[in-house]
Write a protein that holds these residues in place. Structure first.
Motif, PDB file in Angstrom:
ATOM      1  N   TYR A 301       0.839  -1.198   0.000  1.00  0.00           N
ATOM      2  CA  TYR A 301       0.000   0.000   0.000  1.00  0.00           C
ATOM      3  C   TYR A 301       0.876   1.251   0.000  1.00  0.00           C
ATOM      4  O   TYR A 301       0.663   2.173  -0.794  1.00  0.00           O
ATOM      5  CB  TYR A 301      -0.917  -0.019   1.218  1.00  0.00           C
ATOM      6  N   LEU A 302       1.875   1.282   0.877  1.00  0.00           N
ATOM      7  CA  LEU A 302       2.764   2.440   0.938  1.00  0.00           C
ATOM      8  C   LEU A 302       3.607   2.548  -0.326  1.00  0.00           C
ATOM      9  O   LEU A 302       3.813   3.648  -0.856  1.00  0.00           O
ATOM     10  CB  LEU A 302       3.657   2.348   2.175  1.00  0.00           C
ATOM     11  N   LEU A 303       4.096   1.416  -0.837  1.00  0.00           N
ATOM     12  CA  LEU A 303       4.876   1.453  -2.072  1.00  0.00           C
ATOM     13  C   LEU A 303       4.003   1.873  -3.252  1.00  0.00           C
ATOM     14  O   LEU A 303       4.495   2.492  -4.208  1.00  0.00           O
ATOM     15  CB  LEU A 303       5.500   0.082  -2.339  1.00  0.00           C
ATOM     16  N   GLY A 304       2.714   1.549  -3.199  1.00  0.00           N
ATOM     17  CA  GLY A 304       1.809   2.007  -4.248  1.00  0.00           C
ATOM     18  C   GLY A 304       1.650   3.518  -4.235  1.00  0.00           C
ATOM     19  O   GLY A 304       1.618   4.162  -5.292  1.00  0.00           O
ATOM     20  N   ILE A 305       1.531   4.105  -3.039  1.00  0.00           N
ATOM     21  CA  ILE A 305       1.472   5.564  -2.934  1.00  0.00           C
ATOM     22  C   ILE A 305       2.764   6.179  -3.462  1.00  0.00           C
ATOM     23  O   ILE A 305       2.745   7.191  -4.183  1.00  0.00           O
ATOM     24  CB  ILE A 305       1.225   5.980  -1.471  1.00  0.00           C
ATOM     25  N   ASP A 306       3.900   5.562  -3.135  1.00  0.00           N
ATOM     26  CA  ASP A 306       5.186   6.032  -3.626  1.00  0.00           C
ATOM     27  C   ASP A 306       5.241   5.977  -5.152  1.00  0.00           C
ATOM     28  O   ASP A 306       5.706   6.922  -5.804  1.00  0.00           O
ATOM     29  CB  ASP A 306       6.296   5.176  -3.014  1.00  0.00           C
ATOM     30  N   GLN A 307       4.750   4.884  -5.728  1.00  0.00           N
ATOM     31  CA  GLN A 307       4.752   4.746  -7.183  1.00  0.00           C
ATOM     32  C   GLN A 307       3.839   5.776  -7.840  1.00  0.00           C
ATOM     33  O   GLN A 307       4.177   6.351  -8.879  1.00  0.00           O
ATOM     34  CB  GLN A 307       4.310   3.334  -7.571  1.00  0.00           C
ATOM     35  N   GLN A 308       2.676   6.019  -7.232  1.00  0.00           N
ATOM     36  CA  GLN A 308       1.778   7.039  -7.769  1.00  0.00           C
ATOM     37  C   GLN A 308       2.427   8.413  -7.701  1.00  0.00           C
ATOM     38  O   GLN A 308       2.278   9.240  -8.618  1.00  0.00           O
ATOM     39  CB  GLN A 308       0.478   7.047  -6.973  1.00  0.00           C
ATOM     40  N   LYS A 309       3.166   8.656  -6.619  1.00  0.00           N
ATOM     41  CA  LYS A 309       3.854   9.935  -6.475  1.00  0.00           C
ATOM     42  C   LYS A 309       4.919  10.107  -7.557  1.00  0.00           C
ATOM     43  O   LYS A 309       5.122  11.216  -8.062  1.00  0.00           O
ATOM     44  CB  LYS A 309       4.494  10.010  -5.082  1.00  0.00           C
ATOM     45  N   VAL A 310       5.574   9.017  -7.944  1.00  0.00           N
ATOM     46  CA  VAL A 310       6.550   9.078  -9.037  1.00  0.00           C
ATOM     47  C   VAL A 310       5.882   9.571 -10.311  1.00  0.00           C
ATOM     48  O   VAL A 310       6.406  10.435 -11.035  1.00  0.00           O
ATOM     49  CB  VAL A 310       7.189   7.691  -9.272  1.00  0.00           C
ATOM     50  N   ASP A 311       4.706   9.023 -10.599  1.00  0.00           N
ATOM     51  CA  ASP A 311       3.988   9.423 -11.812  1.00  0.00           C
ATOM     52  C   ASP A 311       3.647  10.904 -11.786  1.00  0.00           C
ATOM     53  O   ASP A 311       3.807  11.616 -12.793  1.00  0.00           O
ATOM     54  CB  ASP A 311       2.706   8.596 -11.961  1.00  0.00           C
ATOM     55  N   PHE A 312       3.169  11.396 -10.647  1.00  0.00           N
ATOM     56  CA  PHE A 312       2.762  12.791 -10.582  1.00  0.00           C
ATOM     57  C   PHE A 312       3.953  13.751 -10.512  1.00  0.00           C
ATOM     58  O   PHE A 312       3.803  14.931 -10.840  1.00  0.00           O
ATOM     59  CB  PHE A 312       1.839  13.012  -9.380  1.00  0.00           C
ATOM     60  N   GLU A 313       5.119  13.269 -10.077  1.00  0.00           N
ATOM     61  CA  GLU A 313       6.301  14.126 -10.051  1.00  0.00           C
ATOM     62  C   GLU A 313       6.868  14.347 -11.443  1.00  0.00           C
ATOM     63  O   GLU A 313       7.586  15.320 -11.679  1.00  0.00           O
ATOM     64  CB  GLU A 313       7.365  13.513  -9.136  1.00  0.00           C
ATOM     65  N   GLN A 314       6.581  13.430 -12.358  1.00  0.00           N
ATOM     66  CA  GLN A 314       7.027  13.594 -13.724  1.00  0.00           C
ATOM     67  C   GLN A 314       6.037  14.492 -14.474  1.00  0.00           C
ATOM     68  O   GLN A 314       4.899  14.685 -14.055  1.00  0.00           O
ATOM     69  CB  GLN A 314       7.132  12.244 -14.427  1.00  0.00           C
ATOM     70  N   THR A 315       6.461  15.037 -15.563  1.00  0.00           N
ATOM     71  CA  THR A 315       5.576  15.848 -16.389  1.00  0.00           C
ATOM     72  C   THR A 315       5.361  15.128 -17.712  1.00  0.00           C
ATOM     73  O   THR A 315       6.280  14.987 -18.513  1.00  0.00           O
ATOM     74  CB  THR A 315       6.181  17.243 -16.641  1.00  0.00           C
ATOM     75  N   PHE A 316       4.130  14.647 -17.897  1.00  0.00           N
ATOM     76  CA  PHE A 316       3.760  13.979 -19.138  1.00  0.00           C
ATOM     77  C   PHE A 316       2.947  14.946 -20.005  1.00  0.00           C
ATOM     78  O   PHE A 316       2.352  15.910 -19.512  1.00  0.00           O
ATOM     79  CB  PHE A 316       2.922  12.730 -18.845  1.00  0.00           C
ATOM     80  N   ARG A 317       2.910  14.653 -21.286  1.00  0.00           N
ATOM     81  CA  ARG A 317       2.092  15.459 -22.185  1.00  0.00           C
ATOM     82  C   ARG A 317       0.619  15.280 -21.848  1.00  0.00           C
ATOM     83  O   ARG A 317       0.139  14.165 -21.683  1.00  0.00           O
ATOM     84  CB  ARG A 317       2.359  15.054 -23.643  1.00  0.00           C
ATOM     85  N   SER A 318      -0.079  16.391 -21.751  1.00  0.00           N
ATOM     86  CA  SER A 318      -1.502  16.384 -21.423  1.00  0.00           C
ATOM     87  C   SER A 318      -2.257  17.212 -22.454  1.00  0.00           C
ATOM     88  O   SER A 318      -1.689  18.085 -23.118  1.00  0.00           O
ATOM     89  CB  SER A 318      -1.738  16.954 -20.020  1.00  0.00           C
ATOM     90  N   TYR A 319      -3.564  16.930 -22.540  1.00  0.00           N
ATOM     91  CA  TYR A 319      -4.395  17.572 -23.568  1.00  0.00           C
ATOM     92  C   TYR A 319      -5.659  18.128 -22.930  1.00  0.00           C
ATOM     93  O   TYR A 319      -6.313  17.462 -22.116  1.00  0.00           O
ATOM     94  CB  TYR A 319      -4.783  16.533 -24.626  1.00  0.00           C
ATOM     95  N   LEU A 320      -5.993  19.353 -23.295  1.00  0.00           N
ATOM     96  CA  LEU A 320      -7.222  19.976 -22.793  1.00  0.00           C
ATOM     97  C   LEU A 320      -7.671  21.062 -23.762  1.00  0.00           C
ATOM     98  O   LEU A 320      -6.891  21.954 -24.114  1.00  0.00           O
ATOM     99  CB  LEU A 320      -7.001  20.593 -21.409  1.00  0.00           C
ATOM    100  N   GLY A 321      -8.904  20.974 -24.218  1.00  0.00           N
ATOM    101  CA  GLY A 321      -9.486  22.022 -25.042  1.00  0.00           C
ATOM    102  C   GLY A 321      -8.722  22.325 -26.315  1.00  0.00           C
ATOM    103  O   GLY A 321      -8.632  23.492 -26.724  1.00  0.00           O
ATOM    104  N   GLY A 322      -8.145  21.293 -26.934  1.00  0.00           N
ATOM    105  CA  GLY A 322      -7.419  21.489 -28.189  1.00  0.00           C
ATOM    106  C   GLY A 322      -5.956  21.827 -28.010  1.00  0.00           C
ATOM    107  O   GLY A 322      -5.243  22.032 -29.002  1.00  0.00           O
ATOM    108  N   GLU A 323      -5.469  21.879 -26.780  1.00  0.00           N
ATOM    109  CA  GLU A 323      -4.079  22.255 -26.521  1.00  0.00           C
ATOM    110  C   GLU A 323      -3.319  21.094 -25.882  1.00  0.00           C
ATOM    111  O   GLU A 323      -3.786  20.489 -24.916  1.00  0.00           O
ATOM    112  CB  GLU A 323      -4.020  23.468 -25.584  1.00  0.00           C
TER     113      GLU A 323
END
Length: 494
Positions: A301-323
């Protein structure tokens, strides 16, 4: 009105839930596995097969345990890779792809079985909406909240999958309801029920870890608001019961993982996120007195939170409203709700907002609505603060039942002066139901009329908000009926 509502609700509640289950069951059988489902099912099977919880640990295991049970009993073909291989060789998605290859077309039947096993989560969510709205605002409000849940395209779309979001929404609402009932009349029986539902909610999605902080604050606010009550609160007894609720919820969370790695010292972990690993080692707490403390959480459970935090610490390409941009937007989820919630729901929302601000006499005491809305506000604030990437509106699905319950107070007969309010309520409900059913069973791709409908959805959002790989079986049926459409090329992500 009250007597007629009591009479009809005994019929309408089961009919609405039965209709909701039928919509889910049919949609479950028509759609191909979505991207994440291909990983969730083998992860759930591994929990039953080996009693281990490392696969797909980024989410707690309850929903996929339930989903995988009928498939596990059906004994499908699955070749587990040796644990000695590199982790990249046995991710849940690699195993899921191999599972589909080994079982062929029958694998689609296994995914349908898994989805059907999860229908009770959504039925529970609808019933909690009815109970809480009924207790706050009356039976007619309960029926309105239940109708909004049963026909919400966002609920229908996500409840047709074995991903954890609908289960998290349903059990989060159940936990909130049982805690509110304890606040109203504290006793050990209600404390036990609140502790059980808290633990179950924690086993659906780690987002609900916020309840361990929120509930003590809500209790203090509730008691402060009753400081002039003729019956003085029993602070010490209630504090003991609240402590029991939180500890029992923690116990249920550990029990759900079979106590795997519970109470390991904090310094024994190897973290991957910058937040937890620090700058010099894999654990910022190692070598300090904090590192010697036992962690009252399951290891995965704690390692899962850590892994999720890794994802959010990175910056991935995102899309919103044509941008497209690197990273996300703080208002991504507000925008997503604006285009993917039916306009009938928005009519009801602004109607209730006006009733609350202009005619507060139609509201219950404010502490009740604080207890109702605080989890929704906190979930929205938490996910909106994570702007490393924005891909999925489903991250805020847990706030839906709380909002449905709150806006159901428009159905209080005492708020009806003339025909304006009941006409708007009826119009909002009919608009919501009609708009949702007009696209069913493609509910995952729903966009409201103001956004241009599903045909214009790509101008606003992508990914699981519109196409998550769910339509391959529809494509196959079309190809079978149109043999002239060959040669045929397919661009597909999933």
């Amino acid at each position: 009105v009250g007597m007629r509502t009591l009479k009809y609700s005994r019929v309408l509640v089961p009919l609405l839930l039965l209709g909701h289950a039928a919509l889910l069951a049919w949609g479950d059988s028509r759609h191909s596995p979505t991207i994440d489902e291909v990983g969730h099912l083998p992860a759930g099977l591994s929990h039953w097969q080996f009693g281990q919880f490392d696969l797909y640990r980024v989410n707690p295991p309850l929903v996929r345990i339930v989903a995988a049970l009928p498939v596990f009993l059906a004994q499908p073909t699955i070749d587990w890779p040796p644990r000695s291989q590199a982790p990249s060789k046995h991710t849940p998605f690699h195993i899921g792809s191999a599972f589909i290859a080994a079982n062929g077309p029958r694998s689609f039947w296994y995914f349908t079985l898994a989805r059907w096993a999860c229908i009770p989560f959504s039925l529970l969510g609808g019933y909690i909406c009815f109970l809480w709205a009924r207790d706050l605002y009356g039976r007619l409000a309960g029926l309105l909240a239940l109708t909004l849940w049963c026909f919400s395209p966002n609920i229908l779309g996500n409840a047709q999958m074995i991903t954890p979001d609908t289960g998290a929404a349903a059990l989060g609402a159940a936990a909130g309801y049982t805690f509110w009932r304890w606040l109203r009349r504290p006793c050990w029986t209600r404390a036990l029920l609140a502790g059980i539902t808290l633990g179950l909610a924690e086993l659906t999605k780690s987002t609900w870890i916020i309840l361990f902080m929120l509930w003590p604050l809500l209790w203090l606010v509730w008691r402060w608001s009753k400081r002039r009550s003729p019956i003085p609160p029993r602070w010490r007894a209630e504090a003991m019961q609240l402590g029991f609720v939180l500890l029992f919820g923690l116990y249920m969370l550990n029990l759900g993982y079979g106590f795997e790695g519970s109470l390991e010292p904090l310094g024994a972990y190897q973290f991957a996120s910058k937040t937890l690993r620090g700058s010099r080692s894999n654990n910022r707490f190692a070598g300090s007195w904090l590192g010697e403390l036992p962690v009252p959480l399951p290891r995965q459970y704690l390692l899962g939170i850590d892994q999720q935090k890794v994802d959010f610490e990175q910056t991935f390409r995102s899309y919103l409203g044509g941008e497209w941009r690197q990273g996300g937007w703080w208002y991504y989820y507000l925008y997503g709700l604006a285009v993917k919630a039916p306009l009938g729901v928005w009519v009801l929302f602004f109607l209730v907002l006006e009733l609350t601000l202009i005619a507060p006499r139609y509201s219950v005491p404010w502490r009740h609505e604080v207890a109702l809305l605080a989890p929704a506000v906190l979930v929205l604030a938490l996910v909106s603060s994570q702007t490393g990437f924005n891909h999925h509106l489903r991250y805020v699905l847990p706030l839906f039942p709380f909002v449905f319950i709150w806006i159901s107070k428009a159905a209080q007969p005492k708020a009806w002066r003339g025909w304006a309010v009941p006409t708007l309520v009826l119009g909002g409900v009919l608009w919501t139901v009609g708009s949702s059913l007009s696209i069913y069973p493609h509910s995952l791709s729903y966009f409201n009329e103001l956004a241009g409908g599903p045909a214009n959805g790509h101008a606003h959002l992508v990914d699981s908000n519109i196409d998550w790989g769910q339509d391959l079986l529809y494509l196959k049926r079309w190809l079978d009926e149109h043999p002239e459409a060959r040669p045929f090329g397919l661009a597909y992500r999933g």
